[in-house]
Design a protein around this motif. Sequence first.
Motif: not given
Length: 281
Positions: A110, A223, A227-228, A104-105, A107-108, A231-232
Amino acid sequence: MTVLSRLILRYRTASAVHGFCTRSSEIDLTIAESAVALSSAIPVENSNVKGRNVQWVFLGCPGVGKGTYAARLSNLLGVPHIATGDLVRQELSSYGPLSSQLADIVNQGKLISDEIIINLLSKRLEESQAKGATGFILDGFPRTVRQAEILEGVTDIDLVINLKLREEALIAKCLGRRICSECGGNYNVACIDIKGEDGSPRMYMPPLLPPPNCESKLITRSDDTEEVVKERLLVYNEKSRPVEEFYRARGKLLEFTLPGGIPESWTKLLQALNLDNHADK
Ligand SMILES: Nc1ncnc2c1ncn2[C@@H]1O[C@H](COP(=O)(O)OP(=O)(O)O)[C@@H](O)[C@H]1O
């Protein structure tokens, strides 16, 4: 004062200085225990004696090529290349107790907790120590100032190589990244050609295509979506950019802007590292 209590004190002070959220003593203890594990995984007799192999760190945004150049230097210098992203992906594919939480982390886009990452890293360092390795090239760690402080507290890093590339190239490189599910080979289908502007030279990075026997087995990291990746990059700027300053202030940072594709960049990197005499190895 024991090593453990010194470490606890260091993290409390670091929390106060850098504004980390207040931690309960229980969490402090967990971090300190992780750091002790990391410390014992780094051979003490080798950590300060220059007779050991190198202890280098690669910094740089997602997609910059840390893995590519760290792996090449690792072959050249005979020192383990330890990529925390790979350790996380191995943990994910083991379907162990941490897998779904980590998926989860990751793939977001984070970061996973310092405690988990330090424990994965300690285990990996112990394995390479057991095989007789001295030194390491770290890729993807440290990624926060707190991780850098923990590492600095347990060993002496000789050099930190900060790889740099223009942001439009970073996104294209992440989106073009492919991995062979069978041999683990890393390839890139992106062809990057950014024309020179305002004095900056043209930047050309040809694709790194897979050999025919890997072609049908290529996979993309979960990831590596637009979009990801964006974010990264945000997370890198917020959490990891300050790590550059941490090492710059200690005189350990070597800035290296990639001039183009692998052959050109590799030659220039070796020159920057005074390793050009090793180039034919
Ligand atoms: N040192 C670290 N601290 C926290 N999370 C990490 C660390 N290293 C890897 N990760 C996790 O693993 C993911 C993949 O890491 P990596 O392969 O190094 O990615 P990138 O291509 O973004 O440099 C990161 O986005 C993060 O969730």
